[in-house]
Design an enzyme around this catalytic site. Structure first.
Site, short mmCIF file in Angstrom:
data_model
loop_
_atom_site.label_atom_id
_atom_site.label_comp_id
_atom_site.label_asym_id
_atom_site.label_seq_id
_atom_site.Cartn_x
_atom_site.Cartn_y
_atom_site.Cartn_z
N SER A 214 0.85 -1.19 0.00
CA SER A 214 0.00 0.00 0.00
C SER A 214 0.89 1.24 0.00
O SER A 214 2.04 1.19 0.46
CB SER A 214 -0.88 0.02 1.26
OG SER A 214 -1.54 1.27 1.41
N TYR B 94 -2.66 -0.66 10.49
CA TYR B 94 -2.55 -0.97 9.06
C TYR B 94 -1.27 -0.39 8.48
O TYR B 94 -0.52 -1.08 7.78
CB TYR B 94 -3.77 -0.41 8.33
CG TYR B 94 -3.79 -0.66 6.84
CD1 TYR B 94 -4.19 -1.90 6.34
CD2 TYR B 94 -3.43 0.33 5.93
CE1 TYR B 94 -4.23 -2.15 4.98
CE2 TYR B 94 -3.46 0.09 4.56
CZ TYR B 94 -3.86 -1.15 4.09
OH TYR B 94 -3.89 -1.39 2.74
#
Length: 251
Positions: free
Chosen positions: A142, A156
Site C-alpha cells: 500500500s 494498518y
C-alpha cells in the site's frame, strides 16, 4: 502435473477486490491460476467464473494466518502443478483506529494477516522457487507502507511498512536463486475495502483531493503492473516497491 508451457500463478486473498480481479486478468493472459482465500463460497465462485470464460483456475481454501493451511496449500500446488512460476501475495485486512484507541485484538489481526501471513506465504514460495531455480513474487502492499498518509489507521500503516521490509529482505536473500521479489503500493482502488473506509478516513472522497489526477484506480490497473513484474520485461527489477497511485507518491 500442468503443461510446462503455461505459467502457474498463485493469488492469495483471491475471493474479492484486487485479488479476484487480478486472478481473472492473469487467466485472460493465459496463466493457470491458483486462487486462495478464506471465503470458500466466493473463492469457488471466482474460480468457476474464470473457467466459464475459458481460463484455467482452481480454488484452494487457505487462511494465511494459519501455518498448517499455508503448508497444505503449497503441498497441493506441488502435487497438482509440480511448480509455481509466479505469486501475487494480496491477502490483507484493514486496521482502523488511532493508536491510543485500537484494541490489542485489532492490532494483532492487522499484523497477523498483512505481515505474518505474508511471511508464511513468502517462506513457502521462496523455498519452492529457489529449488526450481526461477520465479517472480509480487507482494501487494500500500502507499501507506511508504508514507503515513493520515491518522486513524496506525496498525494498518505499521503492518504495511513491515510488508515492504519483508519484500526487500526476500529479494536480497534470493537474488542468486533466480527468484525476484517486488511489491506494489496501490493508492485508492475501487474495492469493498475502500468503500468501508469512508466512515473512518473519508474513503474515496478524501483520496480524490490527494491524488494528482483526482481519479480512483481500478483493480485491473494493479493487476497489469503485477503482470509486468512477472514478465521478462522486468527482469532487472528486484526488491522494489512500485506505486500504483495516480501520482500520489510523487507529491
Amino acid at each position: 502435473m500442468s503443461d510446462d508451457r503455461v505459467p502457474v500463478v498463485l493469488v492469495t486473498g483471491a475471493s474479492a477486490g484486487i485479488g479476484r480481479e487480478a486472478a481473472a486478468a492473469f487467466a485472460e493472459a493465459g496463466m493457470t491460476v491458483v486462487l486462495a482465500a478464506r471465503n470458500e463460497e466466493r473463492g469457488h465462485r471466482a474460480a468457476e467464473e474464470i473457467r466459464a470464460g475459458g481460463g484455467k483456475a482452481q480454488f484452494f481454501r487457505c487462511d494465511v494466518t494459519e501455518p498448517e493451511d499455508v503448508r497444505e496449500l503449497f503441498a497441493r500446488i506441488t502435487v497438482t502443478y509440480g511448480r509455481l512460476d509466479y505469486a501475487f501475495n494480496n491477502a490483507g485486512v484493514p486496521g482502523d483506529g488511532r493508536l491510543v484507541d485500537v484494541s490489542e485484538e485489532d492490532f494483532d489481526r492487522a499484523f497477523s494477516v498483512n505481515t505474518r501471513g505474508l511471511w508464511l506465504c513468502l517462506r513457502e514460495e521462496l523455498r519452492l522457487m529457489a529449488e526450481q531455480g526461477h520465479g517472480s513474487i509480487v507482494n501487494n502492499t500500500s502507499v501507506h507502507g511508504l508514507r503515513t498518509v493520515f491518522p486513524g489507521i496506525g496498525a494498518y500503516v505499521a503492518s504495511k511498512h513491515a510488508a515492504v521490509a519483508l519484500t526487500r529482505v526476500a529479494a536480497l536473500e534470493h537474488a542468486r536463486d533466480g527468484v525476484r521479489v517486488n511489491a506494489l503500493a496501490p493508492g485508492p482502488i475501487e474495492t469493498e475495502m475502500l468503500a468501508a473506509s469512508e466512515a473512518a478516513v473519508g474513503g474515496a472522497t478524501t483520496w480524490r483531493g490527494l491524488i494528482p489526477s483526482g481519479e480512483i484506480g481500478t483493480p485491473r490497473q494493479v493487476a497489469d503492473v503485477a503482470m509486468w513484474l512477472f514478465s521478462p520485461a522486468s527482469s532487472y527489477v528486484n526488491g522494489q516497491t512500485i506505486g500504483v497511485d495516480g501520482g500520489f507518491l510523487a507529491v
